[in-house]
Write a protein that holds these residues in place. Structure first.
Motif, PDB file in Angstrom:
ATOM      1  N   PHE A  36     -27.751   3.375  26.295  1.00  0.00           N
ATOM      2  CA  PHE A  36     -27.992   2.436  25.199  1.00  0.00           C
ATOM      3  C   PHE A  36     -28.944   3.058  24.181  1.00  0.00           C
ATOM      4  CE2 PHE A  36     -31.028  -0.254  23.112  1.00  0.00           C
ATOM      5  CZ  PHE A  36     -30.333  -1.355  22.682  1.00  0.00           C
ATOM      6  N   SER A  37     -28.660   2.855  22.918  1.00  0.00           N
ATOM      7  CA  SER A  37     -29.648   3.083  21.852  1.00  0.00           C
ATOM      8  C   SER A  37     -29.099   2.452  20.581  1.00  0.00           C
ATOM      9  CB  SER A  37     -29.927   4.582  21.633  1.00  0.00           C
ATOM     10  OG  SER A  37     -28.988   5.134  20.728  1.00  0.00           O
ATOM     11  N   ALA A  60     -27.876   3.956  18.374  1.00  0.00           N
ATOM     12  CA  ALA A  60     -26.732   4.779  17.970  1.00  0.00           C
ATOM     13  C   ALA A  60     -25.800   5.085  19.142  1.00  0.00           C
ATOM     14  CB  ALA A  60     -27.247   6.094  17.384  1.00  0.00           C
ATOM     15  N   GLY A  61     -25.907   4.346  20.223  1.00  0.00           N
ATOM     16  CA  GLY A  61     -25.087   4.649  21.391  1.00  0.00           C
ATOM     17  C   GLY A  61     -25.716   5.743  22.221  1.00  0.00           C
ATOM     18  N   PRO A  62     -25.014   6.659  22.856  1.00  0.00           N
ATOM     19  CA  PRO A  62     -23.608   6.955  22.604  1.00  0.00           C
ATOM     20  C   PRO A  62     -22.617   5.989  23.262  1.00  0.00           C
ATOM     21  CG  PRO A  62     -24.460   8.420  24.286  1.00  0.00           C
ATOM     22  CD  PRO A  62     -25.619   7.626  23.795  1.00  0.00           C
ATOM     23  N   ASP A  63     -23.068   5.188  24.254  1.00  0.00           N
ATOM     24  CA  ASP A  63     -22.094   4.345  24.956  1.00  0.00           C
ATOM     25  C   ASP A  63     -22.166   2.882  24.527  1.00  0.00           C
ATOM     26  OD1 ASP A  63     -21.232   6.508  26.650  1.00  0.00           O
ATOM     27  OD2 ASP A  63     -23.138   6.298  27.701  1.00  0.00           O
ATOM     28  N   VAL A  64     -23.388   2.359  24.417  1.00  0.00           N
ATOM     29  CA  VAL A  64     -23.537   0.975  23.984  1.00  0.00           C
ATOM     30  C   VAL A  64     -24.650   0.917  22.943  1.00  0.00           C
ATOM     31  CG1 VAL A  64     -22.662   0.082  26.162  1.00  0.00           C
ATOM     32  CG2 VAL A  64     -25.097   0.272  25.884  1.00  0.00           C
ATOM     33  N   ARG A  65     -24.498  -0.017  22.001  1.00  0.00           N
ATOM     34  CA  ARG A  65     -25.419  -0.035  20.861  1.00  0.00           C
ATOM     35  C   ARG A  65     -26.257  -1.301  20.843  1.00  0.00           C
ATOM     36  NH1 ARG A  65     -20.612  -2.245  18.006  1.00  0.00           N
ATOM     37  NH2 ARG A  65     -21.303  -4.052  16.791  1.00  0.00           N
ATOM     38  N   TRP A  66     -27.374  -1.213  20.145  1.00  0.00           N
ATOM     39  CA  TRP A  66     -28.208  -2.385  19.879  1.00  0.00           C
ATOM     40  C   TRP A  66     -27.433  -3.331  18.981  1.00  0.00           C
ATOM     41  CZ3 TRP A  66     -32.406  -3.107  15.757  1.00  0.00           C
ATOM     42  CH2 TRP A  66     -33.197  -4.230  16.065  1.00  0.00           C
ATOM     43  N   VAL A  67     -27.635  -4.635  19.190  1.00  0.00           N
ATOM     44  CA  VAL A  67     -26.915  -5.645  18.410  1.00  0.00           C
ATOM     45  C   VAL A  67     -27.599  -5.925  17.077  1.00  0.00           C
ATOM     46  CG1 VAL A  67     -28.052  -7.738  19.287  1.00  0.00           C
ATOM     47  CG2 VAL A  67     -25.571  -7.773  18.791  1.00  0.00           C
ATOM     48  N   GLY A  68     -28.780  -5.315  16.861  1.00  0.00           N
ATOM     49  CA  GLY A  68     -29.415  -5.413  15.541  1.00  0.00           C
ATOM     50  C   GLY A  68     -30.476  -6.493  15.418  1.00  0.00           C
ATOM     51  N   ASN A  69     -30.688  -7.298  16.455  1.00  0.00           N
ATOM     52  CA  ASN A  69     -31.798  -8.259  16.441  1.00  0.00           C
ATOM     53  C   ASN A  69     -32.185  -8.553  17.884  1.00  0.00           C
ATOM     54  OD1 ASN A  69     -30.436 -10.810  17.500  1.00  0.00           O
ATOM     55  ND2 ASN A  69     -29.134 -10.359  15.739  1.00  0.00           N
ATOM     56  N   GLU A  70     -33.350  -9.226  18.022  1.00  0.00           N
ATOM     57  CA  GLU A  70     -33.819  -9.577  19.362  1.00  0.00           C
ATOM     58  C   GLU A  70     -33.800 -11.088  19.542  1.00  0.00           C
ATOM     59  OE1 GLU A  70     -37.550  -7.449  19.533  1.00  0.00           O
ATOM     60  OE2 GLU A  70     -36.545  -5.604  20.155  1.00  0.00           O
ATOM     61  N   GLU A 119     -22.118   8.489  12.794  1.00  0.00           N
ATOM     62  CA  GLU A 119     -22.661   9.552  11.932  1.00  0.00           C
ATOM     63  C   GLU A 119     -23.863   9.026  11.133  1.00  0.00           C
ATOM     64  OE1 GLU A 119     -20.571  11.960   8.526  1.00  0.00           O
ATOM     65  OE2 GLU A 119     -19.315  11.840  10.333  1.00  0.00           O
ATOM     66  N   GLY A 120     -24.957   9.759  11.160  1.00  0.00           N
ATOM     67  CA  GLY A 120     -26.152   9.350  10.405  1.00  0.00           C
ATOM     68  C   GLY A 120     -27.028   8.358  11.153  1.00  0.00           C
ATOM     69  N   LEU A 121     -26.558   7.851  12.274  1.00  0.00           N
ATOM     70  CA  LEU A 121     -27.375   6.921  13.053  1.00  0.00           C
ATOM     71  C   LEU A 121     -28.147   7.695  14.121  1.00  0.00           C
ATOM     72  CD1 LEU A 121     -24.897   3.984  13.833  1.00  0.00           C
ATOM     73  CD2 LEU A 121     -26.289   4.358  11.798  1.00  0.00           C
ATOM     74  N   ALA A 122     -29.311   7.163  14.487  1.00  0.00           N
ATOM     75  CA  ALA A 122     -30.098   7.734  15.581  1.00  0.00           C
ATOM     76  C   ALA A 122     -30.944   6.605  16.149  1.00  0.00           C
ATOM     77  CB  ALA A 122     -30.997   8.861  15.060  1.00  0.00           C
ATOM     78  N   PRO A 123     -31.439   6.758  17.373  1.00  0.00           N
ATOM     79  CA  PRO A 123     -32.294   5.699  17.903  1.00  0.00           C
ATOM     80  C   PRO A 123     -33.469   5.443  16.961  1.00  0.00           C
ATOM     81  CG  PRO A 123     -31.684   7.242  19.634  1.00  0.00           C
ATOM     82  CD  PRO A 123     -31.209   7.829  18.341  1.00  0.00           C
ATOM     83  N   GLY A 124     -33.657   4.219  16.559  1.00  0.00           N
ATOM     84  CA  GLY A 124     -34.734   3.875  15.635  1.00  0.00           C
ATOM     85  C   GLY A 124     -34.351   4.040  14.171  1.00  0.00           C
ATOM     86  N   VAL A 125     -33.165   4.572  13.910  1.00  0.00           N
ATOM     87  CA  VAL A 125     -32.710   4.791  12.527  1.00  0.00           C
ATOM     88  C   VAL A 125     -31.315   4.204  12.375  1.00  0.00           C
ATOM     89  CG1 VAL A 125     -32.393   6.491  10.671  1.00  0.00           C
ATOM     90  CG2 VAL A 125     -33.825   7.055  12.654  1.00  0.00           C
ATOM     91  N   ALA A 126     -31.250   2.920  12.089  1.00  0.00           N
ATOM     92  CA  ALA A 126     -29.931   2.308  11.938  1.00  0.00           C
ATOM     93  C   ALA A 126     -30.068   1.036  11.117  1.00  0.00           C
ATOM     94  CB  ALA A 126     -29.345   1.994  13.308  1.00  0.00           C
TER      95      ALA A 126
END
Ligand code: FUL
Length: 447
Positions: free
Chosen positions: A207-208, A210-220, A235-242
């Motif tokens: 999980f992160s 940016a994945g690679p397998d599962v992604r954050w839903v964008g809120n808590e 592409e262009g995504l990274a953990p903490g940068v999305a």
């Protein structure tokens, strides 16, 4: 002759396009139907009453005298949870297992005279009760002196190696994206971290943001997008940068299959605070989160923080119990007349539907209902972009609900109607729809 040649080309092209669409890997396919999974936030913060420790905490404060991971996992099992993820290390750097890499851990705490291992107790309990087990290892570390230098990447990987080799199967590894001031100089070797997870626990999802397998839903807040695609472009995504809105909705044209995981806490904070004992979400509130996550093609990761004694507290236990009892009551009886493909609870047996081709769903007799569940055979990708449901009022078809994406599961809620049959239409789809399951239900009065 010419006509049939052209038709042949169209069929081949359609098949090619469907094949080119992203599909889940076996590990993602095994993860999605878990539906309800749990987070366990527990560390020195539990004892300092903080949400983020600063790394200066003394291990001496960690002393959960009644710690009983079996109590946590048994309660989760009874509430239908299928996996538990423990904060092996949060941002403060304190390790819940006796890592060889640092002195900043349970081994220098008074708990069990420094002989304890929370990660082991949780993984053992998960095995005993049949839950999958996962770890959260915060990349951001406010204690470790190597943090901010390349050597920290080795430190982090060595810790990952300990967690992924000493505790049996690990089903999920959670890479948190939070960073503070001292994180500016740190370049994380995520490619290296991810390769190590693949090497040591090939079945684990990662999980992160940016994945690679599962992604954050964008809120808590426990809210997957009303429209929620399992596909994104990483592409262009990274953990903490999305872009959190992008992660919330996903991307119909996304090239990677990275489904959304909805992490949310049963309490206002992630860690236990006695002052929040009166602010625990009710069972009914948790059921709403289920509709907003699992019912929108996501997966619920509900945090239940153990208290200072090392136990789940009474209000949390009561809400978990009520949550499952309501869900069981609501989804006990599928009112749809049995059909070999659509009501067999198997995604692999499906009915193929094209846009605007009506599918009549017979109930067999008149029934009152206010919930509908729709599922696609996601093994072959996610196709439905929008659709609608109508019901028969005795003389006419009446509009009931419209919806957008479906994917693994879409749950519709509406005021109760009485009818003998429904009609489902797909308005727009990314190719031929593989409709796997349809359920029609009358919700528990406790919802
Ligand atoms: C965030 C962290 O900063 C919180 O403390 C918590 O662990 C949450 C799940 O992720 O990024």
């Amino acid at each position: 002759m010419r006509h049939s040649f052209l038709m042949g080309c169209v069929v081949v092209l359609a098949a090619f396009m469907a094949n080119a669409q992203p599909k889940p890997t076996p590990r993602q396919l095994a993860w999605q139907p878990l539906e309800t999974t749990a987070f366990l936030h527990f560390t020195v913060n539990t004892f300092t009453d903080k949400e983020w420790g600063d790394g200066t905490e003394s291990p001496a404060i960690f002393n959960p005298t009644k710690l009983d991971a079996r109590q946590w996992i048994k309660a989760l099992k009874e509430a239908g949870f299928k996996m538990a993820i423990i904060t092996a290390k949060h941002h403060d750097g304190f390790c819940l297992w006796p890592s060889k890499m640092t002195e900043h851990s349970v081994k220098n705490s008074p708990w069990k005279n420094g002989k304890g291992d929370v990660v082991k107790e949780v993984s053992d309990a998960c095995r005993e009760f049949g839950l999958k087990f996962g770890v959260y290892l915060s990349p951001w570390d406010r204690h470790e002196p190597r943090y901010g230098t390349a050597a920290y990447n080795d430190y982090y990987k060595s810790q990952l190696r300990e967690l992924l080799t000493n505790y049996g199967p690990v089903s999920e590894v959670w890479f948190d994206g939070a960073k503070g001031e001292n994180a500016k100089d740190m370049t994380y070797d995520f490619a290296g971290y991810w390769a190590l997870v693949r090497e040591l626990q090939p079945n684990a999802v990662m999980f992160s943001d940016a994945g690679p397998d599962v992604r954050w839903v964008g809120n808590e807040a426990g809210n997957a997008g009303e429209t929620c695609w399992s596909t994104i472009n990483t592409e262009g995504l990274a953990p903490g940068v999305a872009d959190s809105k992008y992660l919330n909705r996903g991307d119909a044209a996304g090239k990677q299959w990275v489904p959304a995981e909805t992490d949310v806490s049963i309490r206002p904070g992630w860690f236990y605070h006695a002052s929040e004992d009166t602010k625990v979400r009710s069972g009914k509130n948790l059921v709403n989160l289920y509709y907003q996550s699992v019912g929108r093609n996501s997966l619920l990761l509900l945090n239940v923080p153990p208290n200072r004694e090392g136990l789940f507290s009474e209000p949390d236990l009561a809400s978990l119990k009520e949550f499952r009892s309501i869900l069981d009551e609501t989804f006990k009886t599928n009112l749809v007349a049995k059909q070999p493909k659509l009501t067999d609870k198997k995604l692999a047996t499906f009915t193929t539907l094209s846009a605007n081709q009506p599918l009549v769903i017979e109930l067999g007799k008149e029934a009152e209902f206010d919930r509908i569940s729709i599922q696609e055979n996601i093994a072959n990708g996610q196709r439905i972009a929008s659709g609608r449901v109508e019901y028969w009022n005795g003389s006419d078809w009446q509009p009931l609900q419209t919806f957008t994406t479906v994917g693994y599961k879409r749950l519709l809620r509406f005021p109760a109607v009485k009818s003998t049959k429904l009609r489902l239409f797909i308005n727009n789809a990314n190719g031929s729809v593989e409709l796997a399951e349809v359920g029609v239900y009358k919700a528990s009065s406790r919802e």
